[in-house]
Scaffold this motif. Sequence first.
Motif, PDB file in Angstrom:
ATOM      1  N   ALA A   6      -0.022  74.340  10.418  1.00 32.14           N
ATOM      2  CA  ALA A   6       0.036  73.657   9.127  1.00 32.14           C
ATOM      3  C   ALA A   6       0.618  74.568   8.047  1.00 32.14           C
ATOM      4  O   ALA A   6       1.419  74.119   7.208  1.00 32.14           O
ATOM      5  N   GLN A   7       0.246  75.846   8.080  1.00 26.14           N
ATOM      6  CA  GLN A   7       0.798  76.794   7.111  1.00 26.14           C
ATOM      7  C   GLN A   7       2.296  76.969   7.316  1.00 26.14           C
ATOM      8  O   GLN A   7       3.061  77.027   6.353  1.00 26.14           O
ATOM      9  N   LEU A   8       2.709  77.039   8.567  1.00 20.78           N
ATOM     10  CA  LEU A   8       4.125  77.227   8.868  1.00 20.78           C
ATOM     11  C   LEU A   8       4.952  76.017   8.433  1.00 20.78           C
ATOM     12  O   LEU A   8       6.033  76.162   7.864  1.00 20.78           O
ATOM     13  N   VAL A   9       4.423  74.832   8.669  1.00 13.92           N
ATOM     14  CA  VAL A   9       5.125  73.614   8.261  1.00 13.92           C
ATOM     15  C   VAL A   9       5.197  73.522   6.739  1.00 13.92           C
ATOM     16  O   VAL A   9       6.233  73.154   6.178  1.00 13.92           O
ATOM     17  N   SER A  10       4.116  73.884   6.044  1.00 13.34           N
ATOM     18  CA  SER A  10       4.155  73.837   4.578  1.00 13.34           C
ATOM     19  C   SER A  10       5.110  74.889   4.021  1.00 13.34           C
ATOM     20  O   SER A  10       5.800  74.642   3.032  1.00 13.34           O
ATOM     21  N   ARG A  11       5.177  76.052   4.649  1.00  9.41           N
ATOM     22  CA  ARG A  11       6.143  77.074   4.215  1.00  9.41           C
ATOM     23  C   ARG A  11       7.572  76.609   4.454  1.00  9.41           C
ATOM     24  O   ARG A  11       8.462  76.868   3.644  1.00  9.41           O
ATOM     25  N   ALA A  12       7.800  75.936   5.575  1.00 14.48           N
ATOM     26  CA  ALA A  12       9.138  75.408   5.849  1.00 14.48           C
ATOM     27  C   ALA A  12       9.521  74.376   4.793  1.00 14.48           C
ATOM     28  O   ALA A  12      10.671  74.333   4.338  1.00 14.48           O
ATOM     29  N   GLY A  13       8.569  73.550   4.373  1.00 18.63           N
ATOM     30  CA  GLY A  13       8.837  72.578   3.302  1.00 18.63           C
ATOM     31  C   GLY A  13       9.152  73.259   1.988  1.00 18.63           C
ATOM     32  O   GLY A  13      10.069  72.851   1.257  1.00 18.63           O
ATOM     33  N   ALA A  14       8.414  74.318   1.668  1.00 20.23           N
ATOM     34  CA  ALA A  14       8.671  75.062   0.427  1.00 20.23           C
ATOM     35  C   ALA A  14      10.039  75.736   0.483  1.00 20.23           C
ATOM     36  O   ALA A  14      10.771  75.762  -0.522  1.00 20.23           O
ATOM     37  N   LEU A  15      10.390  76.268   1.637  1.00 22.52           N
ATOM     38  CA  LEU A  15      11.704  76.889   1.777  1.00 22.52           C
ATOM     39  C   LEU A  15      12.823  75.852   1.678  1.00 22.52           C
ATOM     40  O   LEU A  15      13.901  76.139   1.158  1.00 22.52           O
ATOM     41  N   ALA A  16      12.581  74.647   2.169  1.00 23.64           N
ATOM     42  CA  ALA A  16      13.573  73.578   2.045  1.00 23.64           C
ATOM     43  C   ALA A  16      13.801  73.235   0.577  1.00 23.64           C
ATOM     44  O   ALA A  16      14.944  73.018   0.149  1.00 23.64           O
ATOM     45  N   ILE A  17      12.716  73.211  -0.206  1.00 17.96           N
ATOM     46  CA  ILE A  17      12.866  72.965  -1.645  1.00 17.96           C
ATOM     47  C   ILE A  17      13.675  74.085  -2.285  1.00 17.96           C
ATOM     48  O   ILE A  17      14.549  73.838  -3.132  1.00 17.96           O
ATOM     49  N   CYS A  18      13.414  75.329  -1.866  1.00 22.13           N
ATOM     50  CA  CYS A  18      14.193  76.468  -2.384  1.00 22.13           C
ATOM     51  C   CYS A  18      15.671  76.325  -2.035  1.00 22.13           C
ATOM     52  O   CYS A  18      16.536  76.663  -2.856  1.00 22.13           O
ATOM     53  N   VAL A  19      15.966  75.847  -0.833  1.00 23.83           N
ATOM     54  CA  VAL A  19      17.366  75.639  -0.441  1.00 23.83           C
ATOM     55  C   VAL A  19      18.020  74.613  -1.360  1.00 23.83           C
ATOM     56  O   VAL A  19      19.145  74.813  -1.828  1.00 23.83           O
ATOM     57  N   PHE A  20      17.320  73.518  -1.657  1.00 22.08           N
ATOM     58  CA  PHE A  20      17.879  72.505  -2.555  1.00 22.08           C
ATOM     59  C   PHE A  20      18.108  73.062  -3.960  1.00 22.08           C
ATOM     60  O   PHE A  20      19.118  72.760  -4.599  1.00 22.08           O
ATOM     61  N   VAL A  21      17.192  73.882  -4.439  1.00 19.25           N
ATOM     62  CA  VAL A  21      17.366  74.499  -5.759  1.00 19.25           C
ATOM     63  C   VAL A  21      18.574  75.430  -5.759  1.00 19.25           C
ATOM     64  O   VAL A  21      19.393  75.418  -6.688  1.00 19.25           O
ATOM     65  N   LEU A  22      18.703  76.226  -4.702  1.00 17.90           N
ATOM     66  CA  LEU A  22      19.849  77.133  -4.614  1.00 17.90           C
ATOM     67  C   LEU A  22      21.170  76.373  -4.509  1.00 17.90           C
ATOM     68  O   LEU A  22      22.190  76.801  -5.054  1.00 17.90           O
ATOM     69  N   VAL A  23      21.162  75.250  -3.813  1.00 17.03           N
ATOM     70  CA  VAL A  23      22.372  74.423  -3.735  1.00 17.03           C
ATOM     71  C   VAL A  23      22.734  73.897  -5.124  1.00 17.03           C
ATOM     72  O   VAL A  23      23.897  73.908  -5.529  1.00 17.03           O
ATOM     73  N   GLY A  24      21.735  73.455  -5.885  1.00 21.08           N
ATOM     74  CA  GLY A  24      21.986  72.999  -7.250  1.00 21.08           C
ATOM     75  C   GLY A  24      22.562  74.104  -8.123  1.00 21.08           C
ATOM     76  O   GLY A  24      23.507  73.883  -8.890  1.00 21.08           O
ATOM     77  N   VAL A  25      22.012  75.300  -7.992  1.00 27.38           N
ATOM     78  CA  VAL A  25      22.533  76.450  -8.755  1.00 27.38           C
ATOM     79  C   VAL A  25      23.964  76.764  -8.319  1.00 27.38           C
ATOM     80  O   VAL A  25      24.829  77.071  -9.145  1.00 27.38           O
ATOM     81  N   GLY A  26      24.213  76.674  -7.030  1.00 23.30           N
ATOM     82  CA  GLY A  26      25.566  76.934  -6.524  1.00 23.30           C
ATOM     83  C   GLY A  26      26.581  75.929  -7.042  1.00 23.30           C
ATOM     84  O   GLY A  26      27.692  76.289  -7.425  1.00 23.30           O
ATOM     85  N   TYR A  27      26.195  74.648  -7.048  1.00 23.57           N
ATOM     86  CA  TYR A  27      27.103  73.626  -7.570  1.00 23.57           C
ATOM     87  C   TYR A  27      27.349  73.821  -9.065  1.00 23.57           C
ATOM     88  O   TYR A  27      28.473  73.650  -9.548  1.00 23.57           O
ATOM     89  N   ALA A  28      26.301  74.189  -9.799  1.00 25.93           N
ATOM     90  CA  ALA A  28      26.473  74.469 -11.228  1.00 25.93           C
ATOM     91  C   ALA A  28      27.406  75.666 -11.432  1.00 25.93           C
ATOM     92  O   ALA A  28      28.212  75.687 -12.371  1.00 25.93           O
ATOM     93  N   SER A  29      27.332  76.637 -10.540  1.00 19.67           N
ATOM     94  CA  SER A  29      28.233  77.786 -10.621  1.00 19.67           C
ATOM     95  C   SER A  29      29.676  77.380 -10.368  1.00 19.67           C
ATOM     96  O   SER A  29      30.597  77.909 -10.999  1.00 19.67           O
ATOM     97  N   CYS A  30      29.888  76.439  -9.463  1.00 16.37           N
ATOM     98  CA  CYS A  30      31.245  75.950  -9.203  1.00 16.37           C
ATOM     99  C   CYS A  30      31.818  75.268 -10.443  1.00 16.37           C
ATOM    100  O   CYS A  30      32.983  75.457 -10.785  1.00 16.37           O
TER     101      CYS A  30
END
Length: 103
Positions: A6-30
């Motif tokens: 359960a901890q691993l799955v919740s961490r994977a979900g949190a990391l997925a949210i981080c990936v989406f945030v980083l993608v948004g920052v990357g697109y804003a940088s473009c």
Amino acid sequence: MEERTAQLVSRAGALAICVFVLVGVGYASCVAVLLVCPSIVPEPMYWAMDLSGDVFRISTFSLGYWMTACVVALGLALAITLLAGRALAALGELAQSASGENR
């Protein structure tokens, strides 16, 4: 073992949210690259000011300049999208293997 999964799955979900945030920052940088580009590298119409009356040539240089800037920004966006897809796929595989669905 179930608590660890359960901890691993919740961490994977949190990391997925981080990936989406980083993608948004990357697109804003473009977008920022396109907006800031003329201050970093001057537009060619300023290079060709000595060509008095040759509007076609100045316009062609300007078009090439902006096409290159757009291609660079789109290339960065494509690279960001592909890398984000790989990261999310790896996180999905990790979550599936941790929850026992892959066994």
